[in-house]
Design a protein around this motif. Structure first.
Motif, PDB file in Angstrom:
ATOM      1  N   ASP A   1      -6.145 -10.912 -40.219  1.00  0.00           N
ATOM      2  CA  ASP A   1      -4.701 -10.934 -39.978  1.00  0.00           C
ATOM      3  C   ASP A   1      -3.961 -11.727 -41.042  1.00  0.00           C
ATOM      4  O   ASP A   1      -4.496 -12.661 -41.640  1.00  0.00           O
ATOM      5  CB  ASP A   1      -4.384 -11.538 -38.613  1.00  0.00           C
ATOM      6  CG  ASP A   1      -4.686 -10.584 -37.470  1.00  0.00           C
ATOM      7  OD1 ASP A   1      -4.881  -9.387 -37.742  1.00  0.00           O
ATOM      8  OD2 ASP A   1      -4.737 -11.037 -36.319  1.00  0.00           O
ATOM      9  N   SER A   2      -2.707 -11.336 -41.236  1.00  0.00           N
ATOM     10  CA  SER A   2      -1.838 -12.072 -42.140  1.00  0.00           C
ATOM     11  C   SER A   2      -0.518 -12.348 -41.435  1.00  0.00           C
ATOM     12  O   SER A   2      -0.081 -11.585 -40.577  1.00  0.00           O
ATOM     13  CB  SER A   2      -1.594 -11.284 -43.434  1.00  0.00           C
ATOM     14  OG  SER A   2      -0.928 -10.077 -43.147  1.00  0.00           O
ATOM     15  N   LYS A   3       0.104 -13.457 -41.795  1.00  0.00           N
ATOM     16  CA  LYS A   3       1.421 -13.797 -41.282  1.00  0.00           C
ATOM     17  C   LYS A   3       2.436 -13.056 -42.149  1.00  0.00           C
ATOM     18  O   LYS A   3       2.367 -13.088 -43.373  1.00  0.00           O
ATOM     19  CB  LYS A   3       1.650 -15.302 -41.353  1.00  0.00           C
ATOM     20  CG  LYS A   3       2.997 -15.745 -40.814  1.00  0.00           C
ATOM     21  CD  LYS A   3       3.105 -17.242 -40.697  1.00  0.00           C
ATOM     22  CE  LYS A   3       3.149 -17.880 -42.055  1.00  0.00           C
ATOM     23  NZ  LYS A   3       3.518 -19.308 -42.019  1.00  0.00           N
TER      24      LYS A   3
ATOM     25  N   GLN B   1      -2.434 -14.500 -45.749  1.00  0.00           N
ATOM     26  CA  GLN B   1      -3.643 -14.593 -44.933  1.00  0.00           C
ATOM     27  C   GLN B   1      -4.061 -16.058 -44.929  1.00  0.00           C
ATOM     28  O   GLN B   1      -4.317 -16.637 -45.977  1.00  0.00           O
ATOM     29  CB  GLN B   1      -4.723 -13.715 -45.553  1.00  0.00           C
ATOM     30  CG  GLN B   1      -5.950 -13.544 -44.744  1.00  0.00           C
ATOM     31  CD  GLN B   1      -6.923 -12.583 -45.425  1.00  0.00           C
ATOM     32  OE1 GLN B   1      -6.660 -12.087 -46.510  1.00  0.00           O
ATOM     33  NE2 GLN B   1      -8.036 -12.343 -44.783  1.00  0.00           N
ATOM     34  N   LYS B   2      -4.084 -16.661 -43.754  1.00  0.00           N
ATOM     35  CA  LYS B   2      -4.337 -18.096 -43.649  1.00  0.00           C
ATOM     36  C   LYS B   2      -5.783 -18.462 -44.009  1.00  0.00           C
ATOM     37  O   LYS B   2      -6.026 -19.435 -44.699  1.00  0.00           O
ATOM     38  CB  LYS B   2      -4.002 -18.563 -42.232  1.00  0.00           C
ATOM     39  CG  LYS B   2      -3.949 -20.049 -42.076  1.00  0.00           C
ATOM     40  CD  LYS B   2      -3.407 -20.438 -40.722  1.00  0.00           C
ATOM     41  CE  LYS B   2      -3.286 -21.931 -40.605  1.00  0.00           C
ATOM     42  NZ  LYS B   2      -2.710 -22.337 -39.335  1.00  0.00           N
TER      43      LYS B   2
ATOM     44  N   ARG C   1       3.557 -11.617 -47.138  1.00  0.00           N
ATOM     45  CA  ARG C   1       2.388 -11.650 -46.243  1.00  0.00           C
ATOM     46  C   ARG C   1       1.404 -12.677 -46.786  1.00  0.00           C
ATOM     47  O   ARG C   1       1.194 -12.779 -48.000  1.00  0.00           O
ATOM     48  CB  ARG C   1       1.726 -10.275 -46.103  1.00  0.00           C
ATOM     49  CG  ARG C   1       1.009  -9.814 -47.331  1.00  0.00           C
ATOM     50  CD  ARG C   1       0.302  -8.484 -47.150  1.00  0.00           C
ATOM     51  NE  ARG C   1      -0.264  -8.131 -48.448  1.00  0.00           N
ATOM     52  CZ  ARG C   1      -1.381  -7.491 -48.631  1.00  0.00           C
ATOM     53  NH1 ARG C   1      -2.074  -7.073 -47.597  1.00  0.00           N
ATOM     54  NH2 ARG C   1      -1.813  -7.233 -49.841  1.00  0.00           N
TER      55      ARG C   1
ATOM     56  N   GLU D   1      10.080 -15.813 -39.689  1.00  0.00           N
ATOM     57  CA  GLU D   1       8.750 -15.325 -39.328  1.00  0.00           C
ATOM     58  C   GLU D   1       8.904 -14.081 -38.467  1.00  0.00           C
ATOM     59  O   GLU D   1       9.643 -14.090 -37.486  1.00  0.00           O
ATOM     60  CB  GLU D   1       7.970 -16.400 -38.570  1.00  0.00           C
ATOM     61  CG  GLU D   1       7.532 -17.544 -39.446  1.00  0.00           C
ATOM     62  CD  GLU D   1       6.605 -18.506 -38.724  1.00  0.00           C
ATOM     63  OE1 GLU D   1       5.903 -18.090 -37.782  1.00  0.00           O
ATOM     64  OE2 GLU D   1       6.598 -19.681 -39.118  1.00  0.00           O
TER      65      GLU D   1
ATOM     66  N   GLU E   1       2.344 -11.279 -36.914  1.00  0.00           N
ATOM     67  CA  GLU E   1       1.024 -11.281 -37.544  1.00  0.00           C
ATOM     68  C   GLU E   1       0.447  -9.898 -37.379  1.00  0.00           C
ATOM     69  O   GLU E   1       0.595  -9.285 -36.312  1.00  0.00           O
ATOM     70  CB  GLU E   1       0.106 -12.329 -36.917  1.00  0.00           C
ATOM     71  CG  GLU E   1       0.452 -13.732 -37.338  1.00  0.00           C
ATOM     72  CD  GLU E   1      -0.692 -14.714 -37.123  1.00  0.00           C
ATOM     73  OE1 GLU E   1      -1.839 -14.275 -36.873  1.00  0.00           O
ATOM     74  OE2 GLU E   1      -0.417 -15.913 -37.218  1.00  0.00           O
TER      75      GLU E   1
END
Length: 137
Positions: free
Chosen positions: A47-49, A40-41, A38, A65, A68
């Protein structure tokens, strides 16, 4: 002024989430593993990818992937369907992968399988918690 910027930059970077947890399908050698990552951009985003890294060396190594979701609420179940087929489930979302040929299926096929464990956040860190299997009576 430069010192203030350095301090502020380091504070902003510490708020980001970037971690992973693994399930080792072959015990502890790491040759066959499913790793949930995970990231977090931006520090201001909740949210995190979430990605899955599947590996069965030397034949399979792939990053997929998944979704999110809120960084603090990542909770994804891992189920085994046998024959190196795995299902991941987060609420109503499901993904199915196969580590023999390193494939992600477009749709979940067959039964959900046997619960192996859950990837979840504990103490702000992503961990894999193995399912407690009850002995056969």
């Amino acid at each position: 002024m430069r010192k203030i910027l350095i301090v502020l930059t380091s504070l902003l970077l510490t708020a980001c989430v970037d971690d992973s947890a693994s399930y080792y399908a072959d015990g502890s050698t790491g040759n066959h593993a499913l790793t949930l990552h995970r990231a977090q951009k931006h520090f201001w985003s909740s949210d995190s990818k979430v990605e899955l890294i599947m590996q069965r060396l030397p034949d399979c190594l792939r990053r997929v992937e998944l979704t999110e979701m809120p960084a603090d609420e990542v909770e994804i179940e891992l189920l085994s369907n046998g024959d190196n087929v795995w299902t991941l489930r987060a609420g109503k979302e499901q993904w199915q992968v196969e580590t023999q040929t390193c494939t992600q299926y477009p749709d979940v096929k067959g039964s959900e399988g046997e619960l192996i464990g859950v990837f979840r956040v504990e103490d702000k860190k992503l961990v894999f918690e193995a399912a407690v299997l009850e002995p056969a009576k």
